[in-house]
Every structure is written in C-alpha cells, then in structure tokens.
Enzyme design. Structure first.
Site, short mmCIF file in Angstrom:
data_model
loop_
_atom_site.label_atom_id
_atom_site.label_comp_id
_atom_site.label_asym_id
_atom_site.label_seq_id
_atom_site.Cartn_x
_atom_site.Cartn_y
_atom_site.Cartn_z
N LYS A 255 44.87 24.39 49.65
CA LYS A 255 43.89 23.90 48.68
C LYS A 255 43.93 22.38 48.58
CE LYS A 255 41.72 27.54 47.22
NZ LYS A 255 40.27 27.67 47.42
N ARG B 23 33.14 42.69 53.95
CA ARG B 23 32.66 44.07 53.82
C ARG B 23 31.46 44.12 52.88
NH1 ARG B 23 37.84 44.41 54.69
NH2 ARG B 23 38.27 43.57 52.64
N GLY C 138 32.59 35.02 50.53
CA GLY C 138 33.58 35.71 49.68
C GLY C 138 32.95 36.26 48.41
N TYR D 6 49.21 28.52 49.82
CA TYR D 6 47.89 28.47 49.15
C TYR D 6 47.66 27.07 48.57
CZ TYR D 6 44.49 29.79 45.43
OH TYR D 6 43.40 29.89 44.58
N GLN E 157 36.60 38.32 42.84
CA GLN E 157 36.58 38.25 41.36
C GLN E 157 35.51 37.27 40.87
OE1 GLN E 157 39.98 36.49 39.39
NE2 GLN E 157 39.42 37.33 37.42
N LEU E 158 35.45 36.10 41.49
CA LEU E 158 34.46 35.10 41.06
C LEU E 158 33.09 35.32 41.70
CD1 LEU E 158 36.85 32.10 41.12
CD2 LEU E 158 35.50 32.83 39.19
N ASP F 52 32.29 36.54 58.42
CA ASP F 52 33.68 36.07 58.41
C ASP F 52 33.61 34.55 58.57
OD1 ASP F 52 36.27 35.32 59.05
OD2 ASP F 52 36.62 37.03 60.38
N ILE F 53 34.17 33.80 57.61
CA ILE F 53 34.02 32.33 57.70
C ILE F 53 34.85 31.74 58.85
CG2 ILE F 53 33.32 32.00 55.29
CD1 ILE F 53 36.17 30.78 54.84
P1 NAD Z 1 39.15 36.97 45.59
O1 NAD Z 1 40.40 37.16 46.35
O2 NAD Z 1 38.84 37.87 44.45
O3 NAD Z 1 37.89 37.01 46.59
C1 NAD Z 1 37.91 36.36 47.81
C2 NAD Z 1 36.91 37.04 48.73
O4 NAD Z 1 36.99 36.37 49.99
C3 NAD Z 1 37.19 38.53 48.98
O5 NAD Z 1 36.06 39.30 48.65
C4 NAD Z 1 37.52 38.60 50.48
O6 NAD Z 1 37.01 39.76 51.11
C5 NAD Z 1 36.81 37.35 51.00
N1 NAD Z 1 37.37 36.85 52.26
C6 NAD Z 1 38.67 36.75 52.64
N2 NAD Z 1 38.75 36.27 53.89
C7 NAD Z 1 37.49 36.04 54.30
C8 NAD Z 1 36.92 35.55 55.50
N3 NAD Z 1 37.68 35.23 56.55
N4 NAD Z 1 35.57 35.43 55.59
C9 NAD Z 1 34.78 35.80 54.53
N5 NAD Z 1 35.27 36.28 53.38
C10 NAD Z 1 36.60 36.40 53.27
O7 NAD Z 1 39.12 35.43 45.12
P2 NAD Z 1 38.43 34.83 43.81
O8 NAD Z 1 39.38 35.00 42.71
O9 NAD Z 1 37.06 35.33 43.67
O10 NAD Z 1 38.44 33.29 44.20
C11 NAD Z 1 37.28 32.59 44.62
C12 NAD Z 1 37.66 31.13 44.82
O11 NAD Z 1 38.17 30.59 43.58
C13 NAD Z 1 38.79 30.91 45.85
O12 NAD Z 1 38.57 29.70 46.51
C14 NAD Z 1 40.03 30.79 44.98
O13 NAD Z 1 41.03 30.04 45.62
C15 NAD Z 1 39.46 30.06 43.78
N6 NAD Z 1 40.28 30.24 42.59
C16 NAD Z 1 40.33 31.46 41.97
C17 NAD Z 1 41.13 31.62 40.84
C18 NAD Z 1 41.23 32.93 40.13
O14 NAD Z 1 42.02 33.05 39.18
N7 NAD Z 1 40.45 33.94 40.50
C19 NAD Z 1 41.86 30.52 40.34
C20 NAD Z 1 41.80 29.32 41.02
C21 NAD Z 1 40.98 29.17 42.13
C1 AKB Z 2 46.25 32.66 41.98
O1 AKB Z 2 47.03 33.08 41.10
O2 AKB Z 2 46.53 32.58 43.18
C2 AKB Z 2 44.89 32.16 41.53
C3 AKB Z 2 44.93 30.70 41.28
C4 AKB Z 2 45.47 30.18 40.01
O3 AKB Z 2 44.50 29.95 42.12
N1 AKB Z 2 44.50 32.89 40.37
#
Ligand code: NAD
Ligand code: AKB
Length: 326
Positions: free
Chosen positions: A145, A38, A10, A141, A14-15, A51-52
């Site tokens: 989690k 992608r 992934g 979600y 964002q992260l 794809d995981i």
């Molecule tokens: P995001 O949605 O920005 O990115 C997720 C990525 O996963 C995307 O690029 C998508 O293409 C990829 N993806 C989706 N399905 C997939 C699959 N089957 N195989 C491979 N890749 C796949 O998410 P993020 O914000 O970067 O979050 C990263 C992690 O941090 C996640 O576990 C999320 O739950 C956790 N998290 C994020 C936030 C936040 O605010 N951003 C908050 C709490 C937890």
């Molecule tokens: C969401 O809003 O789904 C994420 C999170 C807090 O896990 N940013």
C-alpha cells in the site's frame, strides 16, 4: 459532455458491494461496469470478469467502454497477505500498476484507489498519527500500500493522472462481509452476537485500532472524488479518522443492547499485525482540503449495526417462512 462510464475492480468485496450500489444510483446501471474474479450473487450493474493482473484484458475493457472513472478496489488484505505475500505484492502493486497504465493509455479522467492505515509501522506515533510520518510498515500489505501511494503520486506528477486516495481505517458495515483483514473482527462480532450471543475474538481485549463506519466511508469517498482537483493537496493518500476502540470496548457497547452477550479472546497471528499499527489518526488535511468530518462514533455505530442487522436477519427469517409455505 460525454457520459461518465465508471469501472470498478474488486467489485464483489466488502467495499465494492456498497460503492457499486452508490455509483449505480449516481450514474445509472448502464454507466457502471463492476468487475471481479467471479460473478456476484446479485448483479446491480453491468458485470465483466476481470483479473487486474491481466494487463491486456484491463486495457481492452477500459478502452472499448470509454471508461472515464476507475475505482480500483481489487486487493489482498493484511491477514491473507501474510499467508500469501507474493500474491499480495502482485495484486496490490503489480495489479495497481496495470490499472494505472491502462488508465494513462486510455486517458481515464479520474481514479480512486484506496490505501490503508496499514502503511504505518511501529515507528509511527501511536496516538493521532499525522499524515506525513516515516512509513515503515511491517506487513506485506502495508509495504504494497505504501508503494502504491508513491506510484499514485508519480503518475499524477509525471502524467497528470487525477488519482485520489484515502488511507481507510478498518471498515465496519452491515451491508457486506469483510475478508482476509485484521480489523474483520469488528464486523464478525455483530453477526455472532446476534446469532450465538457470544464471540471468540482473534485479537487481545486491548488491541486498540482506528475504525470507521461504512456510511462515513461512502461520504468521505464521494466528498474526495467530487472535490475540485486544485483542492487535492495530497496525492499519495489522505489520512482519515472515524473512531478508535478495542475489542473489549466494542463488546461492552454491544452488551448494553444484548446484556447476555459474552466475548472470549484467543489471539492468533493477526494480533502481531495489529501490534504494528497505530491507535488513532490525525486527519486534519482531509478536513481542511475537502471538508471531511465523520458522523459516527462507537455508540452510534453499534446502535445502527445492531438495528440494521436485526432487521435483515428478521427479513431472512420471514423470507424462509414464506418459502417454506410455498
Ligand atoms: P475485499 O477483500 O472485501 O475485496 C477485494 C476484492 O478484490 C474481492 O472481491 C476479490 O475477489 C477481488 N480480487 C482479488 N484479487 C483480484 C484480482 N487479481 N483481480 C480482480 N479482483 C481481485 O476488500 P475490501 O475490504 O472491499 O477493500 C477494498 C479496498 O479498500 C482495498 O484496496 C483495501 O486495501 C482497501 N481497504 C479496505 C479496508 C477495510 O477495512 N475493508 C480498510 C483499509 C483499506
Ligand atoms: C485489514 O485489516 O487488512 C484492512 C485494513 C485496515 O486495511 N481492514
């Protein structure tokens, strides 16, 4: 000692965008393999489509590259999850199990897989929610989690897999855009404030939620990953606190810099998701076990976001001016 090889799933998210660039700085572009569904627009490291949900492809990429660390960031976030609950379960739980199995089989040394404040439900204390409370999440979600947290602890206890995790709050950063979450408004608001001087928020003015600035996310993640294993007493996922605020509070802070900025509110289905979450987090375990302390509060975060985004937008304008002249 064998060289580290770090695999990120992934990585385009964002992260992932930000953590990939830090990992490349730490280990070098040849030692980092970013993967996603992608290709990214800009490639910072080696990249493989992955794809995981494809267990054998995961096994192969981890095995053939002798991967030593996995950052599992592939996920479906809360708002998209409510629209596609089965996909959310598949990616966030079955996909994670594929990552755990491939890591176990190939003896990966360390795994990072984040959880979220979404594991808490309406029963949890709203203020300063402690680490160990009954988890009764109301979104698919959050359910996924919290199941993932239990799987992390199971693989640690049964197989000794060194899995580390943080329950991230909503992440705010200028480097990348969020997608499909409930806390996304807190990033969108800056882009719209600078582009249009106005923003229509999909949450209510008083929807108070835990948030954190990207630079603190990076700090926390690497502090946890660098800590000696014996200091990691929580093998489900650590509570982490950065700041907490509501849409009206962040709007007021933005207005201090952009006095004409206007916000209006059109709450949608995401308000219901936010209603089930807590307001603020008690992270004393992270503070005690690996010295966590956030740097950014609301005021400092808004200041830094506006400064960096304005510079980026300015550099885009300059870039376009130059391109137009060619
Ligand atoms: P995001 O949605 O920005 O990115 C997720 C990525 O996963 C995307 O690029 C998508 O293409 C990829 N993806 C989706 N399905 C997939 C699959 N089957 N195989 C491979 N890749 C796949 O998410 P993020 O914000 O970067 O979050 C990263 C992690 O941090 C996640 O576990 C999320 O739950 C956790 N998290 C994020 C936030 C936040 O605010 N951003 C908050 C709490 C937890
Ligand atoms: C969401 O809003 O789904 C994420 C999170 C807090 O896990 N940013």
């Amino acid at each position: 000692m064998a060289k580290e090889c770090v695999l990120i799933t992934g990585a385009n998210g964002q992260l992932g965008t930000v953590l990939t660039s830090v990992l490349v700085d730490l280990y070098g572009e040849n030692q980092v393999i970013s993967t996603d569904l992608r290709k990214p627009e800009e490639q910072l490291s080696r990249f493989e489509l992955l794809d995981i949900l494809d267990q054998s492809a995961l096994n192969e990429v981890i095995g053939k590259n002798k991967v030593t660390q996995v950052y599992n960031l592939a996920a479906i976030l809360s708002a998209t999850g409510e629209k596609k609950p089965l996909l959310s379960w598949d990616v966030n739980v079955k996909g994670y199990l594929n990552v755990l199995e491939a890591s176990r089989i190939n003896k990966v040394a360390k795994i990072f897989s984040p959880s979220s404040i979404a594991v808490f439900g309406s029963d949890a204390p709203k203020q300063n929610c402690p680490q160990s409370v009954l988890l009764n999440p109301e979104t698919v979600y959050g359910i996924g989690k919290s199941a993932g947290e239990q799987w992390s602890q199971y693989y640690f206890r049964k197989y000794g897999l060194d899995i580390r995790s943080i329950r991230y709050p909503g992440v705010i950063g200028y480097e990348s855009l969020p997608g499909g979450g409930t806390t996304d408004y807190a990033v969108e608001i800056f882009h719209e404030a600078l582009e249009k001087n106005s923003y229509t928020c999909f949450l209510k003015p008083d929807a108070y939620l835990p948030m954190i600035y990207m630079s603190d996310v990076v700090k926390a993640t690497f502090q946890l990953m660098d800590a000696p294993s014996k200091q990691i007493n929580t093998r489900t996922s650590y509570n982490l606190s950065g700041m907490s605020f509501s849409p009206e509070e962040i709007a007021a802070e933005i207005k201090k810099h952009l006095p004409d900025f206007a916000i209006k509110y059109e709450p949608d289905f995401r308000q219901q998701i936010a209603d089930g979450w807590v307001y603020s987090i008690d992270d004393k375990e992270a503070r005690a076990d690996w010295n966590w302390k956030p740097k950014y509060n609301l005021e400092e975060m808004v200041n830094d976001m506006l400064q960096n985004l304005s510079e980026m937008k300015l550099s885009d304008v300059k870039k376009n001016e130059i391109l137009n002249k060619i």
